[in-house]
Design a protein around this motif. Sequence first.
Motif, PDB file in Angstrom:
ATOM      1  N   VAL A  70      -7.348  67.298  16.181  1.00 28.79           N
ATOM      2  CA  VAL A  70      -7.716  67.086  17.583  1.00 28.79           C
ATOM      3  C   VAL A  70      -6.941  68.040  18.489  1.00 28.79           C
ATOM      4  N   GLU A  71      -5.693  68.326  18.160  1.00 30.01           N
ATOM      5  CA  GLU A  71      -4.941  69.322  18.928  1.00 30.01           C
ATOM      6  C   GLU A  71      -5.625  70.679  18.867  1.00 30.01           C
ATOM      7  N   ASP A  72      -6.076  71.073  17.672  1.00 29.32           N
ATOM      8  CA  ASP A  72      -6.785  72.345  17.537  1.00 29.32           C
ATOM      9  C   ASP A  72      -8.076  72.335  18.351  1.00 29.32           C
ATOM     10  N   PHE A  73      -8.795  71.215  18.284  1.00 29.90           N
ATOM     11  CA  PHE A  73     -10.043  71.097  19.043  1.00 29.90           C
ATOM     12  C   PHE A  73      -9.772  71.182  20.539  1.00 29.90           C
ATOM     13  N   SER A  74      -8.751  70.465  21.010  1.00 31.09           N
ATOM     14  CA  SER A  74      -8.478  70.436  22.449  1.00 31.09           C
ATOM     15  C   SER A  74      -7.980  71.786  22.953  1.00 31.09           C
ATOM     16  N   SER A  75      -7.328  72.559  22.090  1.00 29.18           N
ATOM     17  CA  SER A  75      -6.830  73.870  22.521  1.00 29.18           C
ATOM     18  C   SER A  75      -7.974  74.821  22.862  1.00 29.18           C
ATOM     19  N   SER A  76      -9.145  74.577  22.284  1.00 29.04           N
ATOM     20  CA  SER A  76     -10.316  75.400  22.603  1.00 29.04           C
ATOM     21  C   SER A  76     -11.168  74.771  23.699  1.00 29.04           C
ATOM     22  N   HIS A  77     -10.686  73.655  24.259  1.00 26.22           N
ATOM     23  CA  HIS A  77     -11.369  72.988  25.369  1.00 26.22           C
ATOM     24  C   HIS A  77     -10.345  72.724  26.478  1.00 26.22           C
ATOM     25  N   PRO A  78      -9.881  73.777  27.145  1.00 26.48           N
ATOM     26  CA  PRO A  78      -8.804  73.625  28.148  1.00 26.48           C
ATOM     27  C   PRO A  78      -9.181  72.761  29.339  1.00 26.48           C
ATOM     28  N   LEU A  90     -12.958  59.985  26.417  1.00 20.04           N
ATOM     29  CA  LEU A  90     -13.282  60.133  25.007  1.00 20.04           C
ATOM     30  C   LEU A  90     -12.072  59.658  24.216  1.00 20.04           C
ATOM     31  N   PHE A  91     -12.282  58.664  23.370  1.00 21.27           N
ATOM     32  CA  PHE A  91     -11.228  58.155  22.509  1.00 21.27           C
ATOM     33  C   PHE A  91     -11.484  58.614  21.082  1.00 21.27           C
ATOM     34  N   ILE A  92     -10.426  59.036  20.401  1.00 19.45           N
ATOM     35  CA  ILE A  92     -10.511  59.423  18.997  1.00 19.45           C
ATOM     36  C   ILE A  92      -9.430  58.663  18.246  1.00 19.45           C
ATOM     37  N   ILE A 139      -9.221  63.364  26.608  1.00 17.70           N
ATOM     38  CA  ILE A 139      -9.217  62.912  25.218  1.00 17.70           C
ATOM     39  C   ILE A 139      -7.952  62.094  24.984  1.00 17.70           C
ATOM     40  N   TYR A 140      -8.113  60.906  24.425  1.00 16.78           N
ATOM     41  CA  TYR A 140      -6.980  60.078  24.016  1.00 16.78           C
ATOM     42  C   TYR A 140      -7.088  59.875  22.512  1.00 16.78           C
ATOM     43  N   CYS A 141      -6.031  60.272  21.791  1.00 18.99           N
ATOM     44  CA  CYS A 141      -6.103  60.280  20.330  1.00 18.99           C
ATOM     45  C   CYS A 141      -4.882  59.608  19.724  1.00 18.99           C
ATOM     46  N   SER A 189     -22.888  68.654  16.632  1.00 15.06           N
ATOM     47  CA  SER A 189     -23.282  67.346  17.168  1.00 15.06           C
ATOM     48  C   SER A 189     -22.143  66.674  17.928  1.00 15.06           C
ATOM     49  N   PHE A 190     -20.941  67.241  17.822  1.00 15.46           N
ATOM     50  CA  PHE A 190     -19.797  66.661  18.517  1.00 15.46           C
ATOM     51  C   PHE A 190     -19.579  67.456  19.797  1.00 15.46           C
ATOM     52  N   THR A 191     -19.983  66.893  20.899  1.00 13.44           N
ATOM     53  CA  THR A 191     -19.924  67.589  22.186  1.00 13.44           C
ATOM     54  C   THR A 191     -19.057  66.814  23.171  1.00 13.44           C
ATOM     55  N   LEU A 192     -18.588  67.528  24.182  1.00 10.90           N
ATOM     56  CA  LEU A 192     -17.709  66.916  25.169  1.00 10.90           C
ATOM     57  C   LEU A 192     -17.914  67.593  26.510  1.00 10.90           C
ATOM     58  N   GLU A 193     -18.176  66.798  27.539  1.00  9.10           N
ATOM     59  CA  GLU A 193     -18.367  67.348  28.874  1.00  9.10           C
ATOM     60  C   GLU A 193     -17.044  67.819  29.451  1.00  9.10           C
ATOM     61  N   PRO A 194     -17.031  68.913  30.211  1.00  8.44           N
ATOM     62  CA  PRO A 194     -15.784  69.405  30.821  1.00  8.44           C
ATOM     63  C   PRO A 194     -15.155  68.337  31.714  1.00  8.44           C
TER      64      PRO A 194
END
Length: 316
Positions: free
Chosen positions: A199-207, A110-112, A187-189, A178-183
């Motif tokens: 994105v850091e906040d988002f990734s912190s809830s998706h360990p 996933l690229f952001i 993520i490359y941002c 609508s923004f989903t991500l498979e385990p």
Amino acid sequence: MKKIQVVIDRRTDEAKDVVRLVLRRQDGENLPAFSPGAHIDLFLPNGMTRQYSLIGDCSETDRYEIAISRAANSRGGSLCVHSALNEGNALDISEPRNNFPLQAGHETFLFIAGGIGITPILSMIRHCERRGWPWRLLYLARSRAHAAFHDELSRFGDRVRFHFDDEAGCLFDFTDASFTLEPGVPIYCCGPAPVMNAVEDFSSSHPDNPAFFEWFSPPAESGAREVAAGFDVKLQSSGQVLHVPEDRTILEVLEEHGYELPCSCREGMCRTCETGVIDGLPDHRDYVLSGSERAAGRTIMICVSRAKSPMLVLDV
């Protein structure tokens, strides 16, 4: 640092305030190989050195391609590119370096990208396409006019999701259902600080989703940093010992004593001033070394990093 002379073979407007340069050797020979996410230094005619990501396919080394956004608060780098560099001009560049590589062990991504942060991501997308690796891109921009490579990326269909702040009337909401991500998908941002922080906040809830970042500028400190203390550096080549006071960097002290060392950003962002450590314990304050490189302690960015030991012996 080895310099390579190139000529600007082509200059085009890629988006509003974004110019694209194609660089080639004057003799037509291939340029050094690079990997997705790599950048080069441009040694600009105004004396500045700036880093720009390579946007091309890393399998094609007959040319380098870069894209530069004109910053509203330019300190002279992007302004020089936009106003002074034209087709036919010769300039020096560095060999490629990569502080933002694709990590081994993943074949889905996933690229952001935020704004001109699309530049290192674009080379990654080209790499994935050549290998048949699945990927998705979330591309955030102020407006459609500011979105570099919009037409090219649109051809990938629903693998690319665009968000334009002016059309949406708001910034992108990473809590949108609508923004989903498979385990397990990394993520490359890359983008400006507000995008990176979100994105850091988002990734912190998706360990389960490792996240990798390429910062334009040093991120804001989340807490108070330990007060800098003075220390000594010993130069391996001469045995000279210099004191680095609390209000000076290693680089500044060396420059004050007549040493001319490669440097660029002076913020721990570009790796230009990387110097070997022979002995001692570095206090790493950069934004480019990996965890394993920090743990090894064999290299240091002398523009920002300090020492945890009374002395560092440097390979200078």
